[in-house]
Design an enzyme around this catalytic site. Structure first.
Site, PDB file in Angstrom:
ATOM      1  NE  ARG A 259      -5.574 -13.268   4.571  1.00 56.94           N
ATOM      2  CZ  ARG A 259      -6.447 -12.276   4.760  1.00 56.94           C
ATOM      3  NH1 ARG A 259      -6.483 -11.236   3.879  1.00 56.94           N
ATOM      4  NH2 ARG A 259      -7.334 -12.254   5.305  1.00 56.94           N
TER       5      ARG A 259
ATOM      6  CE1 TYR B  25      -8.858  -3.696  -0.121  1.00 62.45           C
ATOM      7  CE2 TYR B  25      -8.394  -1.973  -1.757  1.00 62.45           C
ATOM      8  CZ  TYR B  25      -7.982  -2.774  -0.468  1.00 62.45           C
ATOM      9  OH  TYR B  25      -6.462  -3.053  -0.099  1.00 62.45           O
TER      10      TYR B  25
ATOM     11  CG  PHE C 179     -13.703   0.024   6.428  1.00 69.03           C
ATOM     12  CD1 PHE C 179     -12.987  -0.427   5.154  1.00 69.03           C
ATOM     13  CD2 PHE C 179     -14.192  -0.757   7.179  1.00 69.03           C
ATOM     14  CE1 PHE C 179     -13.375  -1.722   4.823  1.00 69.03           C
ATOM     15  CE2 PHE C 179     -14.512  -2.109   6.638  1.00 69.03           C
ATOM     16  CZ  PHE C 179     -13.946  -2.613   5.527  1.00 69.03           C
TER      17      PHE C 179
ATOM     18  CB  THR D 132      -7.320  -7.036   9.063  1.00 66.50           C
ATOM     19  OG1 THR D 132      -7.898  -8.042   8.424  1.00 66.50           O
ATOM     20  CG2 THR D 132      -7.766  -5.787   8.366  1.00 66.50           C
TER      21      THR D 132
ATOM     22  CD  GLU E 215      -7.927  -9.770  -4.325  1.00 61.66           C
ATOM     23  OE1 GLU E 215      -6.840  -9.859  -3.824  1.00 61.66           O
ATOM     24  OE2 GLU E 215      -8.861  -9.602  -3.299  1.00 61.66           O
TER      25      GLU E 215
ATOM     26  CG  HIS F 292      -4.935  -6.829  -0.601  1.00 60.34           C
ATOM     27  ND1 HIS F 292      -5.714  -6.627  -0.167  1.00 60.34           N
ATOM     28  CD2 HIS F 292      -4.597  -7.553  -1.770  1.00 60.34           C
ATOM     29  CE1 HIS F 292      -6.494  -7.794  -0.976  1.00 60.34           C
ATOM     30  NE2 HIS F 292      -5.723  -8.124  -1.812  1.00 60.34           N
TER      31      HIS F 292
ATOM     32  CE  LYS G 265      -3.855  -2.547   2.093  1.00 64.67           C
ATOM     33  NZ  LYS G 265      -4.856  -2.668   3.136  1.00 64.67           N
TER      34      LYS G 265
ATOM     35  CG  ASN H 284      -3.866  -3.062   6.718  1.00 65.75           C
ATOM     36  OD1 ASN H 284      -3.573  -2.604   5.434  1.00 65.75           O
ATOM     37  ND2 ASN H 284      -4.704  -3.772   7.056  1.00 65.75           N
TER      38      ASN H 284
ATOM     39  NE  ARG I 131      -2.054  -6.477   6.863  1.00 73.08           N
ATOM     40  CZ  ARG I 131      -3.513  -6.972   6.381  1.00 73.08           C
ATOM     41  NH1 ARG I 131      -4.041  -7.837   7.028  1.00 73.08           N
ATOM     42  NH2 ARG I 131      -4.077  -6.616   5.376  1.00 73.08           N
TER      43      ARG I 131
HETATM   44  P1  IDP Z   1      -7.469  -7.783   4.682  1.00 72.05           P
HETATM   45  O1  IDP Z   1      -6.687  -6.841   4.153  1.00 72.05           O
HETATM   46  O2  IDP Z   1      -6.785  -8.323   5.969  1.00 72.05           O
HETATM   47  O3  IDP Z   1      -7.834  -8.969   3.816  1.00 72.05           O
HETATM   48  P2  IDP Z   1     -10.236  -6.936   4.862  1.00 72.05           P
HETATM   49  O4  IDP Z   1     -11.232  -7.130   6.009  1.00 72.05           O
HETATM   50  O5  IDP Z   1     -10.504  -7.628   3.520  1.00 72.05           O
HETATM   51  O6  IDP Z   1      -8.784  -7.239   5.323  1.00 72.05           O
HETATM   52  O7  IDP Z   1     -10.365  -5.383   4.677  1.00 72.05           O
HETATM   53  C1  IDP Z   1      -9.731  -4.774   3.559  1.00 72.05           C
HETATM   54  C2  IDP Z   1      -8.911  -3.611   4.144  1.00 72.05           C
HETATM   55  O8  IDP Z   1      -9.842  -2.607   4.674  1.00 72.05           O
HETATM   56  C3  IDP Z   1      -7.783  -3.750   5.116  1.00 72.05           C
HETATM   57  O9  IDP Z   1      -6.640  -4.301   4.700  1.00 72.05           O
HETATM   58  C4  IDP Z   1      -7.889  -2.352   5.869  1.00 72.05           C
HETATM   59  O10 IDP Z   1      -7.071  -1.479   5.047  1.00 72.05           O
HETATM   60  C5  IDP Z   1      -9.197  -1.777   5.626  1.00 72.05           C
HETATM   61  N1  IDP Z   1     -10.017  -1.988   6.673  1.00 72.05           N
HETATM   62  C6  IDP Z   1     -10.642  -3.199   7.111  1.00 72.05           C
HETATM   63  N2  IDP Z   1     -11.549  -2.983   8.267  1.00 72.05           N
HETATM   64  C7  IDP Z   1     -11.396  -1.448   8.465  1.00 72.05           C
HETATM   65  C8  IDP Z   1     -11.755  -0.810   9.563  1.00 72.05           C
HETATM   66  O11 IDP Z   1     -12.476  -1.063  10.589  1.00 72.05           O
HETATM   67  N3  IDP Z   1     -11.371   0.488   9.530  1.00 72.05           N
HETATM   68  C9  IDP Z   1     -10.561   1.103   8.639  1.00 72.05           C
HETATM   69  N4  IDP Z   1      -9.991   0.140   7.840  1.00 72.05           N
HETATM   70  C10 IDP Z   1     -10.608  -1.118   7.529  1.00 72.05           C
END
Ligand code: IDP
Length: 147
Positions: free
Chosen positions: A85, A49, A57, A91, A126, A115, A9, A112, A102
């Site tokens: 992962r 996404y 978010f 996350t 993707e 991805h 990112k 974070n 992370r």
């Molecule tokens: P992942 O990246 O660990 O697979 P996902 O649930 O698919 O997580 O969410 C995609 C991205 O959205 C996350 O990597 C994070 O950057 C963002 N995200 C997820 N949940 C939140 C939240 O509660 N607040 C802000 N950003 C979030």
């Protein structure tokens, strides 16, 4: 061999962590078969996404991932999706194990750092958003199968 998709990112690039994160990925035995820096267009970000559309978010996340260049890659290895992962960590970086990417460098859930696809199906979907077939390199590593 399984393939997975990942991208660093914009804050990984801003923090000078591109080399460090890719080093960890290589050290763990993943084979890089595609790699490039690019800016994510709004349509690509929305497609990537789409499962989060409507969540609170979602729009800030789209703005963040378009805020600067990212580094996208396709990685190959045994059980690659799951293993990446684990290496990436949870996350929310405050809950991620310290040895994960992370957990080592992440500060906030939105920023974070990286991805990583969560299934073989999403990895294929993707990877297609970011790469043409001609950008994927089929080759062998001398050490393959010896780790
Ligand atoms: P992942 O990246 O660990 O697979 P996902 O649930 O698919 O997580 O969410 C995609 C991205 O959205 C996350 O990597 C994070 O950057 C963002 N995200 C997820 N949940 C939140 C939240 O509660 N607040 C802000 N950003 C979030």
């Amino acid at each position: 061999m399984e393939r997975t998709f990942a991208y660093l990112k914009p804050n990984s690039i801003q923090r000078g962590l591109v080399g460090e994160i890719i080093r960890r990925i290589e050290e763990k035995g993943f084979k890089i078969v595609a790699l490039k820096m690019l800016r994510i267009s709004e349509s690509r970000a929305r497609e990537l996404y789409r499962e989060h559309a409507g969540k609170e978010f979602y729009e800030p996340l789209l703005a963040f991932v378009q805020s600067g260049p990212v580094v996208a890659m396709i990685l190959e290895g045994e059980d690659a999706v799951k293993r990446l992962r684990v290496l990436v960590g949870k996350t929310d970086p405050t809950e991620a194990y310290p040895g994960s990417i992370r957990g080592s460098f992440g500060v906030s859930v939105r920023k974070n750092l990286i991805h990583a696809s969560d299934s073989v199906e999403s990895a294929e979907r993707e990877a297609r958003i970011f790469f043409d077939e001609s950008e994927i390199n089929d080759y062998s590593l001398v050490i393959e199968g010896q780790l």
